[in-house]
Design an enzyme around this catalytic site. Structure first.
Site, PDB file in Angstrom:
ATOM      1  N   HIS A  79      -0.582 -17.705  -9.474  1.00 29.44           N
ATOM      2  CA  HIS A  79       0.816 -17.069  -9.014  1.00 29.44           C
ATOM      3  C   HIS A  79       1.269 -17.688  -7.456  1.00 29.44           C
ATOM      4  O   HIS A  79       0.728 -17.543  -6.408  1.00 29.44           O
ATOM      5  CB  HIS A  79       0.176 -15.452  -8.392  1.00 29.44           C
ATOM      6  CG  HIS A  79       1.079 -14.836  -7.737  1.00 29.44           C
ATOM      7  ND1 HIS A  79       2.530 -14.650  -8.192  1.00 29.44           N
ATOM      8  CD2 HIS A  79       1.324 -14.464  -6.086  1.00 29.44           C
ATOM      9  CE1 HIS A  79       3.052 -14.007  -7.171  1.00 29.44           C
ATOM     10  NE2 HIS A  79       2.570 -14.103  -5.993  1.00 29.44           N
TER      11      HIS A  79
ATOM     12  N   ASP B  28       5.484 -11.775 -11.747  1.00 31.19           N
ATOM     13  CA  ASP B  28       5.904 -12.985 -12.188  1.00 31.19           C
ATOM     14  C   ASP B  28       6.647 -12.481 -13.619  1.00 31.19           C
ATOM     15  O   ASP B  28       7.646 -12.885 -14.140  1.00 31.19           O
ATOM     16  CB  ASP B  28       5.196 -13.872 -12.246  1.00 31.19           C
ATOM     17  CG  ASP B  28       4.618 -14.178 -10.726  1.00 31.19           C
ATOM     18  OD1 ASP B  28       5.402 -14.291  -9.829  1.00 31.19           O
ATOM     19  OD2 ASP B  28       3.334 -14.280 -10.705  1.00 31.19           O
TER      20      ASP B  28
ATOM     21  N   GLY C 188       0.704  -1.164   0.071  1.00 26.98           N
ATOM     22  CA  GLY C 188      -0.012   0.029   0.068  1.00 26.98           C
ATOM     23  C   GLY C 188       0.837   1.204  -0.071  1.00 26.98           C
ATOM     24  O   GLY C 188       0.626   2.046  -0.663  1.00 26.98           O
TER      25      GLY C 188
ATOM     26  N   GLY D 282      -3.538  -9.564  -2.728  1.00 32.06           N
ATOM     27  CA  GLY D 282      -3.193 -10.379  -1.428  1.00 32.06           C
ATOM     28  C   GLY D 282      -3.401 -11.837  -1.939  1.00 32.06           C
ATOM     29  O   GLY D 282      -4.328 -12.209  -2.456  1.00 32.06           O
TER      30      GLY D 282
ATOM     31  N   ASN E 290      -7.895 -16.384   4.646  1.00 31.03           N
ATOM     32  CA  ASN E 290      -8.148 -15.147   3.668  1.00 31.03           C
ATOM     33  C   ASN E 290      -9.307 -15.339   2.964  1.00 31.03           C
ATOM     34  O   ASN E 290     -10.091 -14.277   2.680  1.00 31.03           O
ATOM     35  CB  ASN E 290      -6.950 -15.061   2.912  1.00 31.03           C
ATOM     36  CG  ASN E 290      -5.805 -14.584   3.337  1.00 31.03           C
ATOM     37  OD1 ASN E 290      -5.771 -13.123   4.100  1.00 31.03           O
ATOM     38  ND2 ASN E 290      -4.580 -15.042   3.578  1.00 31.03           N
TER      39      ASN E 290
HETATM   40  P1  NAI Z   1       1.724  -5.934   4.666  1.00 32.12           P
HETATM   41  O1  NAI Z   1       1.490  -7.143   5.802  1.00 32.12           O
HETATM   42  O2  NAI Z   1       2.793  -5.066   4.981  1.00 32.12           O
HETATM   43  O3  NAI Z   1       0.419  -5.461   4.656  1.00 32.12           O
HETATM   44  C1  NAI Z   1      -0.903  -6.028   4.406  1.00 32.12           C
HETATM   45  C2  NAI Z   1      -2.051  -5.050   5.164  1.00 32.12           C
HETATM   46  O4  NAI Z   1      -3.065  -5.626   4.759  1.00 32.12           O
HETATM   47  C3  NAI Z   1      -1.833  -4.722   6.608  1.00 32.12           C
HETATM   48  O5  NAI Z   1      -1.588  -3.268   6.821  1.00 32.12           O
HETATM   49  C4  NAI Z   1      -3.181  -5.390   7.177  1.00 32.12           C
HETATM   50  O6  NAI Z   1      -3.495  -4.524   8.515  1.00 32.12           O
HETATM   51  C5  NAI Z   1      -3.941  -5.270   6.126  1.00 32.12           C
HETATM   52  N1  NAI Z   1      -5.097  -6.092   5.980  1.00 32.12           N
HETATM   53  C6  NAI Z   1      -5.033  -7.305   6.650  1.00 32.12           C
HETATM   54  N2  NAI Z   1      -6.467  -7.907   6.560  1.00 32.12           N
HETATM   55  C7  NAI Z   1      -7.182  -7.019   6.096  1.00 32.12           C
HETATM   56  C8  NAI Z   1      -8.455  -6.844   5.636  1.00 32.12           C
HETATM   57  N3  NAI Z   1      -9.536  -7.825   6.037  1.00 32.12           N
HETATM   58  N4  NAI Z   1      -9.073  -5.804   5.329  1.00 32.12           N
HETATM   59  C9  NAI Z   1      -8.095  -4.702   4.931  1.00 32.12           C
HETATM   60  N5  NAI Z   1      -6.799  -5.035   5.320  1.00 32.12           N
HETATM   61  C10 NAI Z   1      -6.425  -5.881   5.917  1.00 32.12           C
HETATM   62  O7  NAI Z   1       1.939  -7.040   3.336  1.00 32.12           O
HETATM   63  P2  NAI Z   1       2.283  -6.628   1.924  1.00 32.12           P
HETATM   64  O8  NAI Z   1       3.643  -6.731   1.803  1.00 32.12           O
HETATM   65  O9  NAI Z   1       1.675  -5.077   1.809  1.00 32.12           O
HETATM   66  O10 NAI Z   1       1.384  -7.718   1.183  1.00 32.12           O
HETATM   67  C11 NAI Z   1       0.193  -7.625   0.782  1.00 32.12           C
HETATM   68  C12 NAI Z   1      -0.423  -9.073  -0.018  1.00 32.12           C
HETATM   69  O11 NAI Z   1       0.275  -8.926  -1.091  1.00 32.12           O
HETATM   70  C13 NAI Z   1       0.213 -10.242   0.816  1.00 32.12           C
HETATM   71  O12 NAI Z   1      -0.760 -11.323   0.769  1.00 32.12           O
HETATM   72  C14 NAI Z   1       1.376 -10.651  -0.129  1.00 32.12           C
HETATM   73  O13 NAI Z   1       1.556 -12.050   0.143  1.00 32.12           O
HETATM   74  C15 NAI Z   1       0.769 -10.413  -1.489  1.00 32.12           C
HETATM   75  N6  NAI Z   1       1.593 -10.352  -2.464  1.00 32.12           N
HETATM   76  C16 NAI Z   1       1.202 -10.637  -3.815  1.00 32.12           C
HETATM   77  C17 NAI Z   1       2.160 -10.447  -4.771  1.00 32.12           C
HETATM   78  C18 NAI Z   1       1.588 -11.074  -5.963  1.00 32.12           C
HETATM   79  O14 NAI Z   1       2.342 -11.070  -7.102  1.00 32.12           O
HETATM   80  N7  NAI Z   1       0.297 -11.320  -6.323  1.00 32.12           N
HETATM   81  C19 NAI Z   1       3.597 -10.207  -4.694  1.00 32.12           C
HETATM   82  C20 NAI Z   1       3.931  -9.706  -3.409  1.00 32.12           C
HETATM   83  C21 NAI Z   1       3.064  -9.707  -2.233  1.00 32.12           C
END
Ligand code: NAI
Length: 329
Positions: free
Chosen positions: A187, A159, A17, A130, A105
């Site tokens: 993914h 990717d 974010g 996510g 999730n």
């Molecule tokens: P992060 O842990 O820094 O941030 C996640 C945020 O989501 C936190 O601020 C948390 O409070 C919030 N959150 C949790 N549950 C929630 C809900 N129900 N409603 C609203 N907000 C909620 O994680 P980051 O690094 O920002 O990654 C986020 C997601 O992206 C992870 O699931 C990660 O695995 C995924 N990801 C996906 C990629 C892709 O290529 N598709 C690549 C890298 C990360």
């Protein structure tokens, strides 16, 4: 001045974010004459941190940024959204099985799908970042009654970008010279970065890179394991490149794809390439001039590629089975 576009982002106080919001607000995604409203959704414990992010957005005095709404209320968060970027999710913790993660999730994406259907703009498009993003997108789509399936996407662009950069490094060219790179399937570590159809300066990659063993082996595993390698090196996940890829995806779905090329994003299969209809699977996609998109059909899939695609699709089916209680009807 155009009417503002409204972008809702979940997990807005998280790492991705933080890397995402400022670029959207600056105008670098939707263009220099397109005002933006941001609706930032977080869970309640993260609202104080989100307030800090809002203060920073204020302090940028972005000319194109109109309204900022920080909230933990889904109806308020998705109200009027033209784009919903679902980034927030619960990370996998030690001892947690993949099935547990899917279940935890999955419940988040049920509620978000319903809230998008009830509150977003009639043209809303949803990109799930996510993880596990394909299956989370499937759950959101299945719970968003009334919104066409073709407006749900899961991100595999990171990717694709990783694969392009690996091929470019091996061939000694710039990554912009690599085109037609499709990520197939999930993914996850089963994804298949398709080097067979990829091109370098318009020539098949397999003609430019003669090291077939590298293409079939190290290239694929490097792309599949890149996220883990970054966590190991940085001590934190790949947030900036993930945010960049999310914005690349939004832009790729908003502008016509260059002649002859395609981009990777997971979409709801209609049975293309034998992929079971209804699964959210990454495929080669072209965005058309009217803003709609199509799967590039007719690519010849060799036996090596087919085995890889079968494996990643099998995993998507297993994931869907694990969350079947969250998919109505
Ligand atoms: P992060 O842990 O820094 O941030 C996640 C945020 O989501 C936190 O601020 C948390 O409070 C919030 N959150 C949790 N549950 C929630 C809900 N129900 N409603 C609203 N907000 C909620 O994680 P980051 O690094 O920002 O990654 C986020 C997601 O992206 C992870 O699931 C990660 O695995 C995924 N990801 C996906 C990629 C892709 O290529 N598709 C690549 C890298 C990360």
């Amino acid at each position: 001045m155009k009417d503002p576009i409204t972008v809702s982002i979940t997990g807005a106080a998280g790492q991705i974010g933080y890397a995402l919001l400022f670029r959207i607000a600056s105008g670098s995604v939707f263009g220099p004459d397109q005002p933006v409203n941001l609706r930032l959704i977080e869970i309640e414990p993260a609202l104080p941190a989100l307030q800090g992010v809002v203060m920073e957005l204020d302090d940028c005095a972005f000319p194109l940024l109109r309204e900022i709404v920080p909230t933990s209320d889904l109806a308020e968060g998705f109200r009027g959204a033209n784009w919903a970027l679902l980034v927030g999710s619960v990370p996998r913790k030690a001892g947690m099985e993949r099935g547990d993660l899917l279940g935890i999730n999955g419940k988040i994406f049920t509620g978000q799908g319903q809230a998008i259907a009830a509150n977003a703009a009639s043209d809303v498009r949803t990109l799930v970042v996510g993880n596990p993003c394909n299956t989370n997108a499937l759950i959101a789509m299945a719970n968003a009654e009334g919104i066409p399936n073709e407006r749900f996407f899961a991100m595999t662009r990171l990717d694709e970008n990783r694969a392009k950069s690996q091929l470019a490094a091996k061939a000694g060219v710039h990554s912009s010279q690599v085109s037609n790179l499709c990520i197939w399937g999930n993914h996850s570590a089963t994804q298949y970065p398709d080097f067979v159809h990829a091109k370098i300066d318009g020539k098949p990659v397999t003609e430019v890179i003669s090291d077939r063993a590298w293409l079939e082996g190290e290239f694929i595993t490097t792309v599949q394991q890149r996220g883990a390698a970054i966590i190991k090196a940085r001590g934190a996940s790949s947030a900036a490149s993930a945010a960049n890829a999310a914005l690349d995806t939004v832009m790729a779905l908003s502008q016509p794809t260059a002649e002859g090329d395609w981009h990777s994003v997971a979409v709801c299969s209609k049975g293309e390439y034998g992929i079971e209809p209804g699964l959210i699977a990454s495929m080669p996609i072209r965005t058309k001039a009217d803003g709609s998109w199509e799967v590039v059909e007719g690519l010849e899939i060799d036996a090596f590629s087919q085995a890889k695609i079968d494996a990643t699709i099998a995993e998507l089916k297993e994931e869907r089975e694990a969350v079947k209680d969250l998919i109505p009807g």
